[in-house]
Design an enzyme around this catalytic site. Structure first.
Site, short mmCIF file in Angstrom:
data_model
loop_
_atom_site.label_atom_id
_atom_site.label_comp_id
_atom_site.label_asym_id
_atom_site.label_seq_id
_atom_site.Cartn_x
_atom_site.Cartn_y
_atom_site.Cartn_z
N LYS A 66 26.07 7.81 35.28
CA LYS A 66 26.54 8.67 34.23
C LYS A 66 28.04 8.55 34.03
O LYS A 66 28.58 8.82 32.96
CB LYS A 66 26.25 10.14 34.62
CG LYS A 66 24.81 10.46 34.85
CD LYS A 66 24.68 11.93 35.31
CE LYS A 66 23.30 12.24 35.80
NZ LYS A 66 23.23 13.58 36.41
N GLY A 67 28.75 8.17 35.09
CA GLY A 67 30.21 8.31 35.14
C GLY A 67 31.00 7.67 34.00
O GLY A 67 32.07 8.14 33.65
N LYS A 120 39.63 1.12 42.98
CA LYS A 120 40.17 1.39 44.32
C LYS A 120 40.14 0.07 45.07
O LYS A 120 39.30 -0.16 45.94
CB LYS A 120 39.29 2.41 45.06
CG LYS A 120 39.40 3.83 44.58
CD LYS A 120 38.61 4.74 45.54
CE LYS A 120 38.36 6.09 44.92
NZ LYS A 120 37.47 6.91 45.77
N GLU A 133 32.24 0.50 33.57
CA GLU A 133 32.03 1.36 34.73
C GLU A 133 33.22 2.31 34.88
O GLU A 133 34.34 2.00 34.47
CB GLU A 133 31.84 0.44 35.95
CG GLU A 133 31.57 1.08 37.28
CD GLU A 133 30.38 2.02 37.35
OE1 GLU A 133 30.37 3.03 36.61
OE2 GLU A 133 29.49 1.80 38.18
N ASP A 134 32.98 3.47 35.45
CA ASP A 134 34.05 4.44 35.65
C ASP A 134 35.03 4.00 36.73
O ASP A 134 36.25 4.03 36.54
CB ASP A 134 33.48 5.84 35.98
CG ASP A 134 32.47 5.83 37.13
OD1 ASP A 134 32.19 4.75 37.70
OD2 ASP A 134 31.94 6.90 37.44
N PHE A 178 39.84 10.73 46.45
CA PHE A 178 38.66 11.08 45.66
C PHE A 178 39.11 11.71 44.35
O PHE A 178 39.75 12.75 44.33
CB PHE A 178 37.72 12.02 46.42
CG PHE A 178 36.36 12.00 45.80
CD1 PHE A 178 35.41 11.06 46.18
CD2 PHE A 178 36.03 12.89 44.77
CE1 PHE A 178 34.17 11.00 45.56
CE2 PHE A 178 34.79 12.84 44.15
CZ PHE A 178 33.86 11.90 44.55
N ARG A 196 33.13 16.39 35.38
CA ARG A 196 33.05 15.22 34.48
C ARG A 196 33.75 15.49 33.14
O ARG A 196 34.23 14.58 32.48
CB ARG A 196 31.59 14.87 34.18
CG ARG A 196 30.80 14.31 35.35
CD ARG A 196 29.50 13.70 34.84
NE ARG A 196 28.50 13.48 35.88
CZ ARG A 196 28.44 12.42 36.67
NH1 ARG A 196 29.36 11.48 36.58
NH2 ARG A 196 27.49 12.29 37.57
N ASP A 255 32.62 12.59 38.67
CA ASP A 255 32.19 13.89 39.19
C ASP A 255 32.34 14.00 40.70
O ASP A 255 32.51 13.01 41.42
CB ASP A 255 30.71 14.12 38.88
CG ASP A 255 29.80 13.27 39.77
OD1 ASP A 255 30.04 12.05 39.87
OD2 ASP A 255 28.88 13.83 40.39
N ASP A 302 34.60 1.05 43.78
CA ASP A 302 35.00 1.46 45.11
C ASP A 302 34.69 0.29 46.05
O ASP A 302 35.44 -0.66 46.12
CB ASP A 302 34.25 2.76 45.43
CG ASP A 302 34.70 3.42 46.72
OD1 ASP A 302 35.79 3.09 47.20
OD2 ASP A 302 33.95 4.25 47.25
P1 IMP Z 1 30.72 1.31 44.76
O1 IMP Z 1 29.37 0.67 44.66
O2 IMP Z 1 31.08 1.67 46.17
O3 IMP Z 1 31.80 0.51 44.09
O4 IMP Z 1 30.56 2.72 44.08
C1 IMP Z 1 31.10 3.06 42.86
C2 IMP Z 1 30.56 4.40 42.46
O5 IMP Z 1 30.89 5.40 43.42
C3 IMP Z 1 31.17 4.87 41.16
O6 IMP Z 1 30.42 4.44 40.04
C4 IMP Z 1 31.19 6.37 41.33
O7 IMP Z 1 29.95 6.91 40.90
C5 IMP Z 1 31.32 6.59 42.80
N1 IMP Z 1 32.72 6.88 43.21
C6 IMP Z 1 33.51 6.11 43.98
N2 IMP Z 1 34.72 6.66 44.15
C7 IMP Z 1 34.71 7.82 43.45
C8 IMP Z 1 35.70 8.85 43.22
O8 IMP Z 1 36.84 8.83 43.70
N3 IMP Z 1 35.31 9.89 42.43
C9 IMP Z 1 34.06 9.97 41.87
N4 IMP Z 1 33.12 9.03 42.05
C10 IMP Z 1 33.43 7.95 42.84
MG MG Z 2 28.96 6.11 39.06
#
Ligand code: IMP
Ligand code: MG
Length: 179
Positions: free
Chosen positions: A42-43, A130, A98-99, A151, A164, A158, A102
């Protein structure tokens, strides 16, 4: 609600300017093409709405919602599709929107899946990166801002389905997610 935020990282005005620049960059890079803008729910929904409106060209839009299998679950090299695209991606120039990236795990797997399905090209546009947290071998092709490891919430992001709708990006107070 706004009391839960420790510090505002990017204001609504800063975000608007950055997203306009990203939209212009995409419009240049994809001139003459008809990319499929793929919003990852959703982000990314807020960023997606602004970014696509900042693109002065024909674009198609679609939506996906995915979740990574947790450690120990079956098929760890895979992603679980909660909502799939409505149109086929084969032969399309796909831009994943993508939002935030990470670890990069979900995007790494999603990119692989879209290529397997025959997309002509797959690029990633992430509003936040990040970068220091990356473990998967994936990089965003377009990034709004690289941020420190904190965070963050707002602008679609969210914590437990809250925040959000905040128009800015803020760092959430530790006491909110550590209580
Ligand atoms: P990844 O697969 O570890 O890159 O995860 C990315 C997902 O983790 C994003 O699409 C977010 O939904 C969530 N996420 C990672 N860091 C944050 C944050 O600081 N705030 C909110 N959601 C986050
Ligand atoms: Mg997400």
């Amino acid at each position: 609600m706004h009391n839960d935020v420790e510090k505002i990282l990017f204001t609504e005005e800063q975000i608007a300017a950055r997203v306009r620049a990203l939209g212009a960059e995409l419009s240049r890079d994809y001139a003459g093409k008809n990319p499929l803008m793929l919003c990852i729910l959703k982000g990314a929904f807020v960023f997606f709405a602004d970014l696509t409106r900042a693109m002065d060209m024909p674009v198609a839009m679609d939506f996906m919602q995915v979740s990574s299998y947790g450690a120990g679950a079956v098929s760890s090299g895979n992603i679980r599709i909660l909502k799939d695209t409505a149109v086929p991606v084969a032969g399309r120039d796909v831009i994943i929107v993508e939002d935030i990236i990470d670890s990069g795990n979900s995007l790494y797997r999603l990119k692989g899946l879209l290529k397997e399905r025959g997309a002509s090209s797959v690029k990633i546009c992430a509003f936040l990166d990040k970068a220091s947290r990356r473990t998967a071998p994936v990089a965003a092709d377009y990034v709004g801002y690289v941020i420190e490891d904190a965070f963050v919430v707002g602008y679609g992001l969210d914590y437990a389905e809250k925040y959000r709708n905040f128009p800015y990006i803020g760092i959430l107070k530790r006491e909110i997610y550590e209580k």
